[in-house]
Design a protein around this motif. Structure first.
Motif, mmCIF file in Angstrom:
data_model
loop_
_atom_site.group_PDB
_atom_site.id
_atom_site.type_symbol
_atom_site.label_atom_id
_atom_site.label_comp_id
_atom_site.label_asym_id
_atom_site.label_seq_id
_atom_site.Cartn_x
_atom_site.Cartn_y
_atom_site.Cartn_z
ATOM 1 N N ASN A 107 0.836 -1.301 0.195
ATOM 2 C CA ASN A 107 0.081 0.004 0.023
ATOM 3 C C ASN A 107 0.799 1.287 0.074
ATOM 4 O OD1 ASN A 107 -2.224 -1.548 0.174
ATOM 5 N ND2 ASN A 107 -2.455 -1.447 2.310
ATOM 6 N N MET A 108 2.148 1.189 -0.661
ATOM 7 C CA MET A 108 2.787 2.344 -0.504
ATOM 8 C C MET A 108 2.375 3.491 -1.541
ATOM 9 S SD MET A 108 5.295 2.613 1.618
ATOM 10 C CE MET A 108 5.846 1.294 2.842
ATOM 11 N N ILE A 109 1.652 2.920 -2.351
ATOM 12 C CA ILE A 109 1.090 4.112 -3.352
ATOM 13 C C ILE A 109 -0.346 4.250 -3.384
ATOM 14 C CG2 ILE A 109 0.937 4.848 -5.990
ATOM 15 C CD1 ILE A 109 3.852 4.811 -4.556
ATOM 16 N N GLY A 110 -0.889 5.295 -3.094
ATOM 17 C CA GLY A 110 -2.373 5.351 -2.821
ATOM 18 C C GLY A 110 -3.028 6.784 -2.450
ATOM 19 N N ALA A 111 -4.380 6.747 -2.198
ATOM 20 C CA ALA A 111 -5.003 7.983 -1.632
ATOM 21 C C ALA A 111 -6.130 8.037 -0.706
ATOM 22 C CB ALA A 111 -5.455 8.582 -2.979
ATOM 23 N N PHE A 112 -6.293 8.718 0.023
ATOM 24 C CA PHE A 112 -7.751 8.648 0.840
ATOM 25 C C PHE A 112 -8.675 9.344 -0.063
ATOM 26 C CE2 PHE A 112 -4.326 9.307 4.321
ATOM 27 C CZ PHE A 112 -4.965 8.221 4.966
ATOM 28 N N TRP A 123 8.558 7.614 -7.228
ATOM 29 C CA TRP A 123 8.134 6.818 -6.171
ATOM 30 C C TRP A 123 9.318 5.769 -5.766
ATOM 31 C CZ3 TRP A 123 2.588 5.881 -8.714
ATOM 32 C CH2 TRP A 123 1.837 6.913 -8.630
ATOM 33 N N ALA A 169 0.674 13.535 -3.961
ATOM 34 C CA ALA A 169 -0.377 13.013 -3.568
ATOM 35 C C ALA A 169 -0.503 11.732 -3.516
ATOM 36 C CB ALA A 169 -1.511 13.579 -4.803
ATOM 37 N N CYS A 170 0.286 10.698 -4.066
ATOM 38 C CA CYS A 170 -0.109 9.281 -3.773
ATOM 39 C C CYS A 170 1.065 8.572 -3.483
ATOM 40 C CB CYS A 170 -0.161 8.750 -5.409
ATOM 41 S SG CYS A 170 -1.744 9.449 -6.024
ATOM 42 N N TYR A 171 2.035 9.206 -2.704
ATOM 43 C CA TYR A 171 3.040 8.541 -1.956
ATOM 44 C C TYR A 171 2.531 8.476 -0.659
ATOM 45 C CZ TYR A 171 7.535 6.950 -0.050
ATOM 46 O OH TYR A 171 8.637 6.050 0.518
ATOM 47 N N GLN A 172 2.603 6.931 -0.141
ATOM 48 C CA GLN A 172 2.027 6.751 1.242
ATOM 49 C C GLN A 172 0.707 7.427 1.600
ATOM 50 O OE1 GLN A 172 4.844 6.325 4.378
ATOM 51 N NE2 GLN A 172 6.400 5.470 2.778
ATOM 52 N N ARG A 173 -0.091 7.685 0.536
ATOM 53 C CA ARG A 173 -1.409 8.182 0.454
ATOM 54 C C ARG A 173 -1.342 9.676 0.660
ATOM 55 N NH1 ARG A 173 -3.025 3.687 3.332
ATOM 56 N NH2 ARG A 173 -3.809 1.991 1.916
ATOM 57 N N GLY A 174 -0.315 10.439 0.424
ATOM 58 C CA GLY A 174 0.058 11.954 0.623
ATOM 59 C C GLY A 174 0.953 12.417 1.410
ATOM 60 N N PHE A 223 1.817 15.139 -8.280
ATOM 61 C CA PHE A 223 0.893 13.867 -8.106
ATOM 62 C C PHE A 223 1.708 12.747 -7.436
ATOM 63 C CE2 PHE A 223 -0.340 9.961 -10.649
ATOM 64 C CZ PHE A 223 -1.702 10.027 -10.083
ATOM 65 N N ASN A 276 6.057 4.710 10.530
ATOM 66 C CA ASN A 276 7.203 5.632 11.244
ATOM 67 C C ASN A 276 7.335 6.957 10.430
ATOM 68 O OD1 ASN A 276 7.605 2.920 11.989
ATOM 69 N ND2 ASN A 276 9.150 2.391 10.205
ATOM 70 N N LEU A 277 7.952 7.711 11.557
ATOM 71 C CA LEU A 277 8.176 9.207 11.280
ATOM 72 C C LEU A 277 9.700 9.326 11.549
ATOM 73 C CD1 LEU A 277 5.206 10.483 12.651
ATOM 74 C CD2 LEU A 277 5.456 10.559 10.358
ATOM 75 N N ASN A 336 9.702 8.588 4.534
ATOM 76 C CA ASN A 336 8.243 8.203 5.219
ATOM 77 C C ASN A 336 7.565 9.398 5.086
ATOM 78 O OD1 ASN A 336 8.783 10.286 7.187
ATOM 79 N ND2 ASN A 336 10.260 9.066 8.373
ATOM 80 N N ARG A 337 6.187 9.311 5.552
ATOM 81 C CA ARG A 337 5.065 10.117 5.324
ATOM 82 C C ARG A 337 5.476 11.365 5.743
ATOM 83 N NH1 ARG A 337 -0.089 7.234 8.236
ATOM 84 N NH2 ARG A 337 -0.518 5.959 6.523
ATOM 85 N N LYS A 373 4.751 2.537 6.868
ATOM 86 C CA LYS A 373 4.232 4.098 6.479
ATOM 87 C C LYS A 373 3.937 4.883 8.020
ATOM 88 C CE LYS A 373 0.449 3.270 4.273
ATOM 89 N NZ LYS A 373 0.447 1.887 3.936
#
Lengths: 368, 368
Positions: free
Chosen positions: A158-163, B91, B122-127, B119, A331-332, B100-101, A329
């Motif tokens: 799920n590394m590439i996606g969107a809400f 990506w 927008a889509c890396y780890q859902r934004g 873009f 982790n920060l 990370n996010r 994902k």
């Protein structure tokens, strides 16, 4: 709770102007009343997979009015197909059909279909409508609700996606009749998760009803779905984009994702990996002094009763776990963040697990 | 307006919790004060192209504090590279770096880089966070502001993308010194557009200052950028996801996209196609009785003065235009929607142009 033997139950995911209903009950698929209000325009594309299409595509078709422009796309089945290339096939089909911004995508299938179709909808012409019609227990209780969409990358799940929120979720409980037992168990992992992180009463109810659930007792299954969806809807409404509490839904998932990634997507079902992962999180919570041995035993028992694995893969060493978990994902700035249990029914986000404690867990957790 | 010879000017795009500043002025690139407040964490990836990297990458590097974890990715240049495959490279690089996010992407370049990096963010780890550092006039006045991100598809421009707002836009006006004259003209097309759709006074100012602008007079250029960004920010704040007024920003773009798509991306610059497309929209508005011949003449003159084409490609027939225009994202349920001019300084969305009127325009518009 509603009695699902009588009428479908409807819950709401409260997200302001992005709010939407979850309808749960038998017989929803072929009934036009449930889909029609959620279509953005006349153009509709149903995306499903080769396993689900022969079972439910015709029934869904009956739920779509005759004056719609309906296209269908049947993708291969399985977690290994959850790739950007599959999503490109959806985009290609939409463009070949000349579909515009007012089209609606319908995701008919399990979590893989739902995640991919949602992501395709999120990015087609910068966002179009979609409806989730989940046909596996896992998708019905978890992945179809809450707007997490996306695909896997060779380097992580799920590394590439969107809400991107659906317009509605239609849970036709009749579809569980054709679900293989192994998939049913995988879905039960996420159901158990809700009890563990937020609702000790629900956990106790699940302990009592597990046999009925595995036997697909209609009333018990509908109640489990309703309660799971209600808990998920609450959490998503509180924290749509996972800035805080929503991360608790990832109990067992950091360990679980590592298992899935290491074993190759699809060899372990997501729910199976989450089942083992929740037990690992419980054992770690015990090492941190939060859970007692008796509570860990209860968790082990319900995971076993659900037909889920209690062990990690034999060929997965400590370093394998650590390498993949460090890419998670959550982790920060290079701190490992884990979801752990303070007690039964209460989870927390923890980023201060001593490395030696984690390594000790990973070394001693049983393998098979 | 501020005098940009003294201090940078700052505008705001007012989008509630997604609000962000546009800083405009000389010397912003190498000055750490402008970037630092907009970085989400310590991980930063600068994405640029082979043309811009040798000119400005080192200067940007100087604007990033020494304790950051900075990675750089240099992509090929040009509209033909605005593809999903390029975004996948971003990506891959982010995942290879273990970002990370809380990472931040910086888009250093023109509209293609900005759209792709946005873009990817927008889509890396859902934004994740991103900052626009536009280095072409077109990107500075238009594409870097407002959160439209995406890539082209063989069947249409910008068909895959997302609305995703940057954390900030840094317009360093010094970067225009290296911009080829043809690219400067392309940017002026979008500047003229703002006057045409919303600000007749600005249009008159542009008519007076066009020579100064083409000669890169610093004061005139900064004023043109400021006014353009202010108009764009107003429109985006009113209608972030193009449900209404934001569509007016597409004046000339439906015709222009058809030219770009037919000629092969990159052969006509986007701004050149928009220049010819605005004249087509003006001629059509005249045929519908809204603009007089004298107003069309003023539009033709300013487009010509900006160094933009006044003709469509010789090899593009009526059917070529219609086939591509019917796929335009603005169309809903198979009606062609066009942005036209009610008068100078006032645009409208029109979906009832008689087909014969449109065909008459397409048949008679000059070719070369």
């Amino acid at each position: 709770m509603n009695d699902p033997r009588n009428a479908p139950c409807t819950l709401e995911v409260a997200l302001g102007e992005r709010s939407y209903p979850i309808h749960i009950g038998p017989g929803l698929l072929g009934d036009p009343r449930w889909l029609a209000p959620h279509l953005a325009g006349r153009q509709v594309m149903v995306v499903t997979n080769e396993t689900v299409a022969p079972l439910y595509l015709e029934r869904l078709r009956q739920g779509l009015a005759a004056d719609l422009e309906v296209r269908e796309l049947v993708l291969p089945d399985g977690e290994t197909t959850k790739t950007l290339a599959s999503v490109e096939r959806i985009w290609d089909a939409l463009l070949a059909a000349g579909f515009n911004r007012r089209c609606t995508l319908i995701a008919l299938g399990g979590g893989v279909i739902g995640d991919m179709v949602g992501f395709a909808a999120a990015c087609y012409q910068r966002g179009v409508a979609f409806v989730q019609v989940p046909t596996t227990l896992l998708a019905q209780v978890d992945s179809s609700v809450g707007g997490k969409t996306g695909v896997n990358h060779p380097r992580g799940k799920n590394m590439i996606g969107a809400f991107w929120q659906p317009r509605a979720v239609l849970v036709d409980t009749d579809t569980l009749a054709t679900l293989p037992p192994r998939e049913l168990s995988a879905g039960l992992a996420e159901v158990i998760k809700y009890g563990l992180i937020r609702d000790a009463g629900f956990l106790a109810w699940l302990e009592a009803e597990m046999e009925a659930l595995r036997g697909l007792d209609a009333f018990a299954v509908a109640q489990a779905i309703e309660r799971s969806c209600a808990l998920k809807a609450e959490i998503v409404a509180e924290d749509e984009t996972e800035q805080g509490v929503r991360a608790l839904l990832n109990l067992g998932h950091t360990f679980g994702h590592a298992i899935e990634a290491h074993q190759g997507y699809g060899n372990w079902l997501h729910g199976e990996a989450v089942g083992a992962g929740m037990l690992m999180a419980a054992e770690l919570s015990c090492r941190l002094g939060w859970l007692g041995a008796e509570e860990v035993a209860r968790i082990r028992e319900i995971i076993e009763a659900a037909g889920l694995p209690l062990t990690a893969p034999a060929d997965m060493g400590v370093d394998d776990f650590l390498a993949i978990m460090r890419l998670d994902k959550k982790n920060l700035d290079s701190r490992l963040r884990l979801i752990l249990l303070r007690t039964l029914g209460e989870a927390c986000i923890h980023d201060a697990t001593p490395t030696e404690t984690l390594i000790d867990l990973l070394e001693n957790f049983p393998r098979r």
